[in-house]
Design an enzyme around this catalytic site. Structure first.
Site, short mmCIF file in Angstrom:
data_model
loop_
_atom_site.label_atom_id
_atom_site.label_comp_id
_atom_site.label_asym_id
_atom_site.label_seq_id
_atom_site.Cartn_x
_atom_site.Cartn_y
_atom_site.Cartn_z
N GLY A 163 19.96 -75.36 14.81
CA GLY A 163 18.82 -75.52 13.91
C GLY A 163 19.13 -76.49 12.79
O GLY A 163 19.85 -77.49 12.97
N SER A 164 18.62 -76.20 11.63
CA SER A 164 18.71 -77.15 10.51
C SER A 164 20.11 -77.36 9.98
O SER A 164 20.34 -78.31 9.21
CB SER A 164 17.77 -76.71 9.38
OG SER A 164 16.42 -76.83 9.78
N THR A 165 21.07 -76.50 10.32
CA THR A 165 22.44 -76.76 9.87
C THR A 165 22.97 -78.06 10.49
O THR A 165 23.85 -78.69 9.93
CB THR A 165 23.39 -75.60 10.24
OG1 THR A 165 23.39 -75.40 11.65
CG2 THR A 165 22.96 -74.31 9.55
#
Length: 492
Positions: free
Chosen positions: A215-217
């Site tokens: 995801g956004s990591t």
């Protein structure tokens, strides 16, 4: 009479030669077959005739041996078994060994040639040396903070020391007690069947053996690629990004979980995790530069061992522009282990350098003499030092002003990145909550810990899942355990 004696002596000599030939046949030509025969229990009896060496955390054994008084005399025991199972694995008389119990089996069982006082000594004496000990890099306070932080949630935590690559915590929940499998009787067999049938897979080491969409990591990697490539120059200059963003060559519109992302600056987009901005940045950076940066962080490496094998984290390079956009925000085929994402955070904290992670500090003989040490670890550059400095600034902003406020620690410098990863058919699965971070004490010259947390809680309310709300407090607890005054550091 003399002739009969001579004949008898010759016959006896022939019998002796026949015995010697047969002994040679058995011991040389068929030795392996007899050794592997299931009916031959000599090796097993010898193996369990003495206590097994121990695995140590902070110089204290978390394993032991119990005298059963049976043919397979010594049985493995564990202290805080579920807490350290993702580190130790199990050593079973019935089902073999896993994780450190497996990779260090020769030393722990006493079979390793390095334990012999002289070369080939055991070949002549048919003896077995006392088992050696394995000293790990695990910080017990960090390990317990991660385990208690997850509680009954399903997920994993990995924490490393950025400057060395030492693994400070490796936790997977749900876990199990390895002692249940140590013996060879009914209890071990019933436990084996029950654990393997459990749909939650408690014997799976989620920290290193399972990959997730990050995801956004993953936007940390995308930002590093864009900065190194010069696609992003000024962090405070508007990016001319639409909201929603139509994926190239498609009619699919990508949206954001929060407002304010249209034409956002890179700083704003990072702090508020704007999908549209980073998907567009990934496309502008291109597959080749994205691939090079992802692989410099450790993605697509199929030979990571700590010393047991780590599942490869992947960044798909056979993608079109629309797929690249999704890959750049940690979706599509992008997959990562928690340990890999901890290394991403560590690279930012470490000035752009990635140090190979390791779990074994040293091995020793039963008497304490050193057999081997970890030594210096290979280093590679994931990004330019100036890029790492700017990413540190962005990650600090996430904790100070953005979605990662729950990771803030008074008196410490903390940087982080939240992530909420969609998965399942049509993204129907409960999202995975991610948080990666690094922490530096107020008086420290460098970051002391980098952490990755993933929570895959199928029982949770979908609306309540978020990296900042679910995973960040766990990361904070781990960082606090390492940074607190008087915290024990792994010894070299």
């Amino acid at each position: 009479m003399t002739r009969h004696i001579r004949h008898a002596a010759l016959f006896c000599a022939l019998l002796l030669v026949a015995l010697l030939v047969n002994a040679a046949r058995v011991q040389v030509l068929h030795a392996e077959a007899y050794q592997a025969n299931p009916a031959n229990r000599r090796d097993a009896i010898s193996r369990y005739q003495q206590p097994r060496g121990d695995i140590l955390v902070a110089d204290r054994p978390v394993t032991g041996s119990r005298d059963t008084g049976e043919h397979l005399r010594y049985e493995r025991t564990y202290r805080d078994g579920p807490l350290y199972a993702p580190v130790t694995g199990f050593a079973s008389q019935e089902y073999g060994t896993t994780l450190l119990e497996h990779t260090e089996d020769g030393l722990l069982s006493g079979a390793a040639p390095l334990l012999a006082p002289l070369p080939l000594w055991n070949e002549f004496t048919r003896s077995r040396n006392a088992g050696g000990n394995v000293v790990t890099t695990i910080d017990p306070a960090a390990q317990r903070a991660a385990y208690e932080g997850l509680r009954s949630r399903k997920g994993a935590v990995a924490a490393v020391e950025p400057s060395t690559g030492r693994i400070l915590a490796l936790v997977s929940v749900p876990s199990y007690d390895p002692a249940l499998l140590s013996g060879n009787g009914r209890t071990a067999r019933e436990a084996w069947v029950r654990l393997n049938a459990d749909p939650d897979r408690p014997m799976l080491n989620r920290a290193v053996q399972r990959t997730y969409p990050p995801g956004s990591t993953f936007k940390v990697v995308t930002a590093a690629a864009a900065l190194d490539a010069g696609v992003v120059g000024n962090l405070d200059e508007p990016t001319d990004s639409p909201d929603p963003y139509t994926l190239p060559g498609t009619t699919t519109r990508l949206t954001n979980g929060s407002g304010g992302c249209e034409d956002a600056t890179p700083r704003e987009a990072f702090v508020w995790s704007c999908n549209t901005v980073f998907a567009r940045l990934g496309v502008s950076t291109g597959v080749a530069r994205m691939k090079a940066t992802a692989e410099s962080f450790g993605f697509n490496d199929t030979d990571v061992r700590i010393p047991f094998r780590v599942a490869p984290s992947t960044f798909d390079t056979s993608v079109d522009r629309a797929q690249l956009a999704l890959s750049s925000i940690g979706q599509y085929n992008t997959r990562a282990t928690p340990l890999q994402m901890a290394m991403v955070a560590a690279a930012v904290a470490g000035g752009g350098q990635v140090r190979e992670p390791y779990l074994v500090e040293r091995t020793t003989r039963a008497g304490g003499g050193t057999v081997s040490t970890a030594g210096s670890r290979p280093v590679r550059r994931a990004m330019h030092p100036a890029t790492a400095l700017r990413l540190r600034e962005l990650m600090r902003g996430v904790v100070r002003d953005g979605t990662g406020k729950k990771a803030a620690i008074p008196g410490a410098v903390v940087g982080g990145k939240t992530g909420t990863a969609q998965h399942g058919l049509g993204n129907s699965g409960t999202p995975y909550a991610w948080f990666i971070s690094w922490g530096q004490g107020g008086e420290d010259m460098e970051a002391k810990v980098a952490v990755a947390v993933v929570v895959e809680d199928a029982a949770a309310n979908r609306r309540e899942i978020s990296g900042g709300g679910t995973a960040a407090p766990i990361a904070r607890a781990v960082m606090e355990a390492v940074l607190k005054p008087g915290a024990r550091r792994p010894t070299g």
